[in-house]
Write an enzyme that holds these catalytic residues in place. Structure first.
Site, PDB file in Angstrom:
ATOM      1  N   ARG A 266       0.844  -1.206   0.000  1.00 15.79           N
ATOM      2  CA  ARG A 266       0.000   0.000   0.000  1.00 15.79           C
ATOM      3  C   ARG A 266       0.870   1.243   0.000  1.00 15.79           C
ATOM      4  NH1 ARG A 266      -4.876  -1.866   4.176  1.00 15.79           N
ATOM      5  NH2 ARG A 266      -5.266  -3.834   3.068  1.00 15.79           N
ATOM      6  N   ARG A 281       2.103   0.622  10.296  1.00 10.70           N
ATOM      7  CA  ARG A 281       1.669   1.076   8.965  1.00 10.70           C
ATOM      8  C   ARG A 281       2.836   0.989   7.992  1.00 10.70           C
ATOM      9  NH1 ARG A 281      -2.942   3.715   7.885  1.00 10.70           N
ATOM     10  NH2 ARG A 281      -3.253   4.040  10.105  1.00 10.70           N
ATOM     11  N   GLU A 353      -6.728  -1.402  15.582  1.00 14.35           N
ATOM     12  CA  GLU A 353      -7.294  -2.295  14.571  1.00 14.35           C
ATOM     13  C   GLU A 353      -6.302  -3.372  14.139  1.00 14.35           C
ATOM     14  OE1 GLU A 353      -8.542  -0.300  11.001  1.00 14.35           O
ATOM     15  OE2 GLU A 353      -8.632  -2.185   9.888  1.00 14.35           O
ATOM     16  N   SER A 356     -10.370  -6.274   9.845  1.00 11.17           N
ATOM     17  CA  SER A 356     -11.591  -5.611   9.407  1.00 11.17           C
ATOM     18  C   SER A 356     -12.378  -6.648   8.621  1.00 11.17           C
ATOM     19  CB  SER A 356     -11.219  -4.423   8.526  1.00 11.17           C
ATOM     20  OG  SER A 356     -12.332  -3.585   8.350  1.00 11.17           O
ATOM     21  N   ARG A 395       0.787  -6.686  12.640  1.00 14.20           N
ATOM     22  CA  ARG A 395       0.149  -6.088  13.820  1.00 14.20           C
ATOM     23  C   ARG A 395      -0.052  -7.126  14.928  1.00 14.20           C
ATOM     24  NH1 ARG A 395      -4.115  -1.426  11.669  1.00 14.20           N
ATOM     25  NH2 ARG A 395      -2.543  -0.280  10.495  1.00 14.20           N
TER      26      ARG A 395
END
Length: 427
Positions: A266, A281, A353, A356, A395
């Site tokens: 990303r 991230r 988070e 999801s 994560r």
RNA sequence: GGAGAGGUGGCUGAGUGGUCGAAAGCGGCGGUCUUGAAAACCGUUGAGGGGCAACCCUCCCAGGGUUCGAAUCCCUGCCUCUCCGCCA
């Protein structure tokens, strides 16, 4: 894509639903486009009808040896007229498609009202928050202290937002992938699937990253003969879901449950200054993805199950978490209903988070033309697609480094990982 | 990298520029027969879209072109298969 028929049959409801996301729909523009679409389409089809029937009579006349010249003269101007009508119709159609493909999915009734993540609603909480008799360190400190995370090295290789892992941390990272895939395949009934990491633009349109979110994606030049770029996948959701693109699935083969481990890429455009430190991230990270392809009436129950499958990993790892339902202002573009799972991070003293899980309804299926054959009616109908992280590996590693750190600066290995790690602690 | 073959409905597979959205077979659905099933036989069966409707339009890998008319002819691209070479 939202069902275009809904705009014609129940425009007010569509507008009201989009408003729950904080979106204002340009009704005036739509109605004008729709009106010219209708008249241009009817005009075009009428001209095509005329052309077809005239051409047939020419064929018949020729077969019976009549003089066809008068008939040819008759259709002489038809071609140009038809071309003009067709071009005008296509131009309007493109505008309508652009309008529709830029619109997010309609929200399920269960989605709470709200503007931002602050309005998400907690639906359950699991595990006990650990207490420390020392000040718990941030995962980067823990990892660097045991020479398991090396951000100086990754910066040298590739710049910021990348990671180099070594020794026990690298092994734990791999062990987590193993645990997740084994659990989902052996206990939750998913089929392990290996997929390409580079995909064509069609795939990204199908799962609705394109056309709207091109800036978030990396492209690779020179990978195809015609020199069009391929895209690096931002999530395994893209290749896994697109496996059913342009397919008509036999009803007896449903549900399809797929899991796969892939790296995800990303660009993180627009996230400057956010989570700059550590593994949270990254431009490149590993994820084990869960995808389900189901019949429409089964999708909401499938979402609950899929969310439970992701939660199960955190339970096995004995990491405290909570599950929230995303509000209208925070939910993703293609989702009709989403649960986020947030893991406890002691150093930040908060939940972050880690997964999801979304029901996309028929939003992606309509773009992909993914259907199943309804055995009762014999007709193809759109499928529903779901996806969720099960889990984001980096994560999860962050959560273990922080929750399992010891006063001595080492990291205990969670019980369930010991068979994979073959040691009790790393560092 | 070189040489060749080919992309047609859920699948296999025919198709001479003119009632071809498309033969045939398989599969599916309905029926006859049967206590039930199988077999056999008969019928039926592509998708998308527009229109209040009658009805109409589009689709034979994709995009262009020729033509009054294209599954069929021409160009470009993509993909698949076979053989040779190279390669983890």
């Amino acid at each position: 894509m939202i069902d275009p028929k809904l705009f014609r049959t129940d425009l007010d409801a569509v507008i009201a639903n989009l408003a729950r996301r904080g979106m204002t729909f340009n009704q005036q523009e739509y109605l004008e486009l729709e009106e010219s679409r209708k008249s241009l389409q009817m005009k075009t089809q009428e001209l095509q009808n005329t052309r077809n029937s005239r051409s047939k009579s020419i064929g018949k006349a020729k077969a019976s040896g009549e003089d066809i010249q008068p008939l040819l003269d008759e259709v002489a101007t038809l071609g140009q007229e038809l071309d003009d009508a067709k071009n005008a119709f296509e131009a309007v159609q493109i505008k309508l498609d652009d309008l529709f493909s830029g619109l997010p999915n309609l929200l399920d009734d269960a989605v709470p009202e709200g503007k931002s993540e602050d309005d998400n609603i907690e639906v359950r909480k699991w595990g006990e928050i650990p207490t420390f008799d020392f000040e718990p360190k941030d995962h980067t400190e823990v990892g660097e202290a045991i020479a398991g995370l090396d951000f100086a090295a990754s910066a040298k290789l590739s710049g910021s937002r990348f990671a180099v892992m070594r020794a026990g941390v690298a092994k734990m990272h791999r062990a987590l992938i193993q645990l997740m895939l084994d659990t989902h395949t052996e206990q939750h009934g998913y089929q392990e699937t290996y997929v390409p990491y580079l995909v064509s633009p069609h795939c990204l349109y199908g799962t609705s990253q394109l056309p709207k979110f091109a800036d978030d994606l990396f492209t690779v030049q020179g990978t195809t003969q015609d020199d069009k770029p391929l895209y690096m996948i931002p999530t395994a959701e893209v290749p896994l879901t697109n496996l059913v693109r342009e397919q008509i699935i036999d009803e007896k083969d449903l549900p399809i449950k797929l899991t796969g481990h892939t790296p995800c890429f990303r660009s993180e455009a627009g996230s400057y200054g956010k989570d700059v430190k550590g593994l949270i991230r990254q431009h490149q990270f590993e994820k084990v993805e869960l995808v389900q392809i189901v019949k429409p009436q089964d999708s909401m129950q499938a979402l609950d199950e899929l969310t439970g499958h992701a939660e199960k990993i955190l339970q096995l790892l004995e990491l405290p978490y909570r599950t929230v339902i995303l509000c209208g202002g925070d939910i993703g573009f293609g989702a009709t209903k989403t649960f986020d799972i947030e893991v406890w991070l002691p150093a930040q003293n908060t939940y972050r988070e880690i997964s999801s899980c979304s029901n996309m309804g028929d939003f992606q299926a309509r773009r992909m033309q993914s259907r199943f054959r309804n055995n009762e009616t014999g007709k193809p109908e759109l499928l529903h697609t779901l996806n969720g992280s099960g889990l984001a590996v980096g994560r999860t590693l962050v959560a273990i480094l922080e929750n399992y750190q010891t006063a001595e600066g080492k990291v205990r290995v969670p019980e369930v990982l010991k068979p994979y790690m073959k040691v009790d602690e790393i560092g």
